[in-house]
Design a protein around this motif. Structure first.
Motif, PDB file in Angstrom:
ATOM      1  N   TYR A 109       0.825  -1.201   0.000  1.00 42.74           N
ATOM      2  CA  TYR A 109       0.000   0.000   0.000  1.00 42.74           C
ATOM      3  C   TYR A 109       0.866   1.261   0.000  1.00 42.74           C
ATOM      4  N   PRO A 110       0.533   2.330  -0.729  1.00 47.75           N
ATOM      5  CA  PRO A 110      -0.687   2.502  -1.538  1.00 47.75           C
ATOM      6  C   PRO A 110      -0.531   2.080  -2.991  1.00 47.75           C
ATOM      7  N   LEU A 111       0.653   1.553  -3.341  1.00 49.62           N
ATOM      8  CA  LEU A 111       0.928   1.277  -4.754  1.00 49.62           C
ATOM      9  C   LEU A 111       0.216   0.042  -5.299  1.00 49.62           C
ATOM     10  N   ASP A 112      -0.243  -0.854  -4.418  1.00 50.87           N
ATOM     11  CA  ASP A 112      -0.895  -2.069  -4.929  1.00 50.87           C
ATOM     12  C   ASP A 112      -2.395  -2.053  -4.679  1.00 50.87           C
ATOM     13  N   GLN A 113      -2.992  -0.855  -4.793  1.00 50.42           N
ATOM     14  CA  GLN A 113      -4.434  -0.742  -4.538  1.00 50.42           C
ATOM     15  C   GLN A 113      -5.282  -1.334  -5.654  1.00 50.42           C
ATOM     16  N   ASN A 114      -4.704  -1.452  -6.854  1.00 45.99           N
ATOM     17  CA  ASN A 114      -5.501  -1.983  -7.964  1.00 45.99           C
ATOM     18  C   ASN A 114      -4.609  -2.690  -8.986  1.00 45.99           C
ATOM     19  N   ILE A 115      -5.248  -3.416  -9.888  1.00 48.61           N
ATOM     20  CA  ILE A 115      -4.527  -4.180 -10.909  1.00 48.61           C
ATOM     21  C   ILE A 115      -3.805  -3.224 -11.858  1.00 48.61           C
ATOM     22  N   TYR A 116      -4.440  -2.098 -12.170  1.00 48.98           N
ATOM     23  CA  TYR A 116      -3.844  -1.101 -13.060  1.00 48.98           C
ATOM     24  C   TYR A 116      -2.441  -0.729 -12.590  1.00 48.98           C
ATOM     25  N   GLN A 117      -2.321  -0.350 -11.317  1.00 48.43           N
ATOM     26  CA  GLN A 117      -1.015   0.030 -10.787  1.00 48.43           C
ATOM     27  C   GLN A 117      -0.069  -1.170 -10.710  1.00 48.43           C
ATOM     28  N   SER A 118      -0.613  -2.354 -10.466  1.00 44.52           N
ATOM     29  CA  SER A 118       0.220  -3.536 -10.253  1.00 44.52           C
ATOM     30  C   SER A 118       0.947  -4.021 -11.495  1.00 44.52           C
ATOM     31  N   VAL A 119       0.528  -3.522 -12.653  1.00 44.22           N
ATOM     32  CA  VAL A 119       1.245  -3.854 -13.894  1.00 44.22           C
ATOM     33  C   VAL A 119       2.710  -3.414 -13.789  1.00 44.22           C
ATOM     34  N   LYS A 120       2.967  -2.340 -13.034  1.00 46.66           N
ATOM     35  CA  LYS A 120       4.336  -1.839 -12.888  1.00 46.66           C
ATOM     36  C   LYS A 120       5.252  -2.904 -12.291  1.00 46.66           C
ATOM     37  N   GLY A 121       4.827  -3.492 -11.190  1.00 44.69           N
ATOM     38  CA  GLY A 121       5.636  -4.517 -10.541  1.00 44.69           C
ATOM     39  C   GLY A 121       5.840  -5.737 -11.428  1.00 44.69           C
ATOM     40  N   MET A 122       4.849  -6.009 -12.265  1.00 46.93           N
ATOM     41  CA  MET A 122       4.973  -7.140 -13.186  1.00 46.93           C
ATOM     42  C   MET A 122       6.103  -6.918 -14.187  1.00 46.93           C
ATOM     43  N   THR A 123       6.320  -5.655 -14.595  1.00 50.90           N
ATOM     44  CA  THR A 123       7.354  -5.399 -15.605  1.00 50.90           C
ATOM     45  C   THR A 123       8.762  -5.655 -15.061  1.00 50.90           C
ATOM     46  N   ALA A 124       8.940  -5.561 -13.753  1.00 58.56           N
ATOM     47  CA  ALA A 124      10.236  -5.922 -13.170  1.00 58.56           C
ATOM     48  C   ALA A 124      10.471  -7.415 -13.354  1.00 58.56           C
ATOM     49  N   ALA A 125       9.411  -8.201 -13.165  1.00 63.39           N
ATOM     50  CA  ALA A 125       9.502  -9.641 -13.381  1.00 63.39           C
ATOM     51  C   ALA A 125       9.716  -9.959 -14.852  1.00 63.39           C
ATOM     52  N   GLU A 126       9.061  -9.199 -15.719  1.00 61.13           N
ATOM     53  CA  GLU A 126       9.213  -9.381 -17.166  1.00 61.13           C
ATOM     54  C   GLU A 126      10.683  -9.305 -17.577  1.00 61.13           C
ATOM     55  N   ALA A 127      11.430  -8.421 -16.929  1.00 57.61           N
ATOM     56  CA  ALA A 127      12.828  -8.193 -17.301  1.00 57.61           C
ATOM     57  C   ALA A 127      13.758  -9.321 -16.879  1.00 57.61           C
ATOM     58  N   THR A 128      13.255 -10.296 -16.116  1.00 58.05           N
ATOM     59  CA  THR A 128      14.134 -11.384 -15.668  1.00 58.05           C
ATOM     60  C   THR A 128      13.503 -12.766 -15.813  1.00 58.05           C
ATOM     61  N   CYS A 129      12.259 -12.826 -16.320  1.00 56.20           N
ATOM     62  CA  CYS A 129      11.575 -14.115 -16.485  1.00 56.20           C
ATOM     63  C   CYS A 129      11.912 -14.719 -17.854  1.00 56.20           C
ATOM     64  N   LYS A 130      12.189 -16.006 -17.864  1.00 58.76           N
ATOM     65  CA  LYS A 130      12.433 -16.685 -19.135  1.00 58.76           C
ATOM     66  C   LYS A 130      11.146 -16.723 -19.953  1.00 58.76           C
ATOM     67  N   GLU A 131      11.287 -16.526 -21.259  1.00 58.03           N
ATOM     68  CA  GLU A 131      10.106 -16.525 -22.119  1.00 58.03           C
ATOM     69  C   GLU A 131       9.362 -17.850 -21.980  1.00 58.03           C
ATOM     70  N   GLY A 132       8.041 -17.763 -21.839  1.00 55.44           N
ATOM     71  CA  GLY A 132       7.233 -18.953 -21.617  1.00 55.44           C
ATOM     72  C   GLY A 132       7.097 -19.301 -20.147  1.00 55.44           C
ATOM     73  N   GLY A 133       7.750 -18.503 -19.294  1.00 56.98           N
ATOM     74  CA  GLY A 133       7.717 -18.754 -17.861  1.00 56.98           C
ATOM     75  C   GLY A 133       6.482 -18.181 -17.184  1.00 56.98           C
ATOM     76  N   VAL A 134       6.528 -18.125 -15.853  1.00 56.10           N
ATOM     77  CA  VAL A 134       5.380 -17.695 -15.057  1.00 56.10           C
ATOM     78  C   VAL A 134       5.767 -16.517 -14.168  1.00 56.10           C
ATOM     79  N   ILE A 135       4.938 -15.482 -14.202  1.00 54.81           N
ATOM     80  CA  ILE A 135       5.080 -14.340 -13.300  1.00 54.81           C
ATOM     81  C   ILE A 135       3.996 -14.443 -12.234  1.00 54.81           C
ATOM     82  N   ILE A 136       4.398 -14.456 -10.974  1.00 53.09           N
ATOM     83  CA  ILE A 136       3.449 -14.436  -9.859  1.00 53.09           C
ATOM     84  C   ILE A 136       3.463 -13.030  -9.273  1.00 53.09           C
TER      85      ILE A 136
END
Length: 428
Positions: free
Chosen positions: A287-314
């Motif tokens: 909080y307050p950055l994870d109040q909604n899915i819209y904002q949470s896309v940001k944190g996902m992009t950090a995972a995108e930068a290190t996840c193997k293609e075809g992998g899973v982001i939690i």
């Protein structure tokens, strides 16, 4: 076993992983940085020693009005620390100056009075003059030029018609503007929807330079710089915060020079090298950055930068406010084919951008390469309608992820953990 405690709303979620499964933990050094002074002292020092600018008290002399652009309820800016000092410094130089605090909602919902009290304290919330920016109210906007992208630069009249425009904010990695803070207070903070849509066009979002930590060559950043200059943003006070949302450094002065000084400081702390893995666990910093899915896309992009293609982001994000954007939600929900949805977005010109398109574009970009599982309080049917998988707990999400990667023939499972996805810049 390796134990983890990661932010989730106002709480923490704990889990454990076998040592041999942990590929790496990506953590900003801001979390271990020890500030030399208290929060208030750091801000006071910054205001006493502005970068590339006279002191704010000097700038206030001879001015009848001042507008302070201030971040809204979705940002963890410690305004209760910064704002009292800004007000005091202005009135020190000019006791009669009329001050308006303009809440930079960007394209978000309006900030409530209760949220103002929580952010500034009751004294300021009840006794200062506030204007809540609404990007959709055309009658509140004034044209101040044309962006490099070609879009009209329209900003709130409370900023355009003031004698002195200043801003408070914080500096953190940003997933397409490169870094937050500085010029971003104006665009998208107090800009018209017309201006924001032009700046957030699919062409710019698709640029390889519109990424976390990148300013040079970033077309979105260039538009934002223009808007701040055209608006005559005269002075900023920006801070860097740690995992507890406490000030660890402050930078005040010229809107560009002070911002770049803060960016340099943050870059040294936030930069981490990718540790490729089949599964990446990330958060949006609580909080307050994870109040909604819209904002949470940001944190996902950090995972995108290190996840193997075809992998899973939690993604572990409370999202107590739901999806956070009706247009964003509907774009994903109505997409029977996510590749076609992406193609439709990419085909739109700079002046054809629709609401929340940029957020949809970035989420679609990730969905085309990864499976995304959300551990969240958002409704299960909402998450699944947006082409993601829902898990009621981190353990359930990990079990689901392990099955997915095992089905792809992965024999040696590796997991990277990013305890705070919005605080790191993941790049070689």
């Amino acid at each position: 076993m390796k134990n983890f405690s990661i932010p989730f709303g106002k709480e923490k979620i704990t889990f454990s992983l076998p040592d041999e499964q942990v590929a790496g933990v990506l953590l900003s050094h801001a979390h271990e940085y020890k500030a030399p002074k208290s929060e208030a002292e750091l801000v006071a020092d910054a205001l006493a020693n502005p970068i590339g600018s006279p002191k704010l008290s000097e700038l206030a002399k001879g001015k009848k009005t001042c507008t302070i652009i201030s971040s809204d309820h979705t940002r963890p800016v410690p305004s209760h620390v910064i704002m009292p000092q800004l007000l005091a410094e202005l009135r020190k130089g000019n006791p009669d100056i009329a001050i308006t605090i303009l809440i930079a909602t960007g394209m978000h919902r309006p900030t409530t009075h209760e949220e103002l009290v929580a952010k500034y304290g009751k004294e300021i919330a009840d006794h200062e003059t506030f204007v809540i920016h609404d990007s959709r109210k055309d009658e509140d906007m004034v044209s101040i030029g044309t962006l490099p992208s070609g879009g009209e630069c329209l900003i709130n009249k409370a900023a355009a018609h003031t004698d002195l425009l200043i801003a408070e904010g914080f500096i953190e990695p940003h997933f397409f503007a490169g870094m937050s803070g500085g010029r971003k207070s104006v665009l998208p903070g107090i800009a018209s929807k017309i201006t924001v849509l032009a700046n957030h066009c699919s062409e710019f979002i698709n640029s390889p330079y519109a990424r976390t930590g990148v300013l040079e060559g970033n077309p979105i950043h260039q538009d934002m710089l223009y808007a701040a200059k055209a608006a005559k943003l005269a002075f900023i006070c920006n801070v860097v915060i740690d995992a507890d949302k406490k000030v660890i450094a402050a930078f005040a002065g010229d809107s560009e020079k002070a911002h770049y000084a803060g960016v340099d400081f943050e870059m040294k702390l936030a930069g981490v090298k990718p540790v490729p893995a089949d599964i990446v666990v990330t958060t949006n910093g609580g909080y307050p950055l994870d109040q909604n899915i819209y904002q949470s896309v940001k944190g996902m992009t950090a995972a995108e930068a290190t996840c193997k293609e075809g992998g899973v982001i939690i993604d572990v994000s409370a999202c107590s406010d739901g999806h956070g954007g009706e247009d964003f939600y509907n774009t994903l929900k109505d997409a029977a084919d996510i590749q076609k949805a992406m193609d439709d977005i990419l085909a739109r010109g700079r002046n054809e951008t629709v609401f929340d398109q940029w957020e949809s574009q970035i989420l679609l970009r990730m969905l085309l390469k990864y499976t995304i599982i959300m551990v969240t309080e958002a409704p299960k049917d909402m998450v699944e309608a947006m082409h993601m998988k829902y898990a009621a707990s981190i353990d359930e999400a990990l079990a689901m992820a392990k099955k997915i990667v095992a089905a792809k023939g992965v024999s040696e499972l590796k997991i990277t953990v990013i305890p705070d996805g919005v605080s790191v810049i993941v790049k070689e």
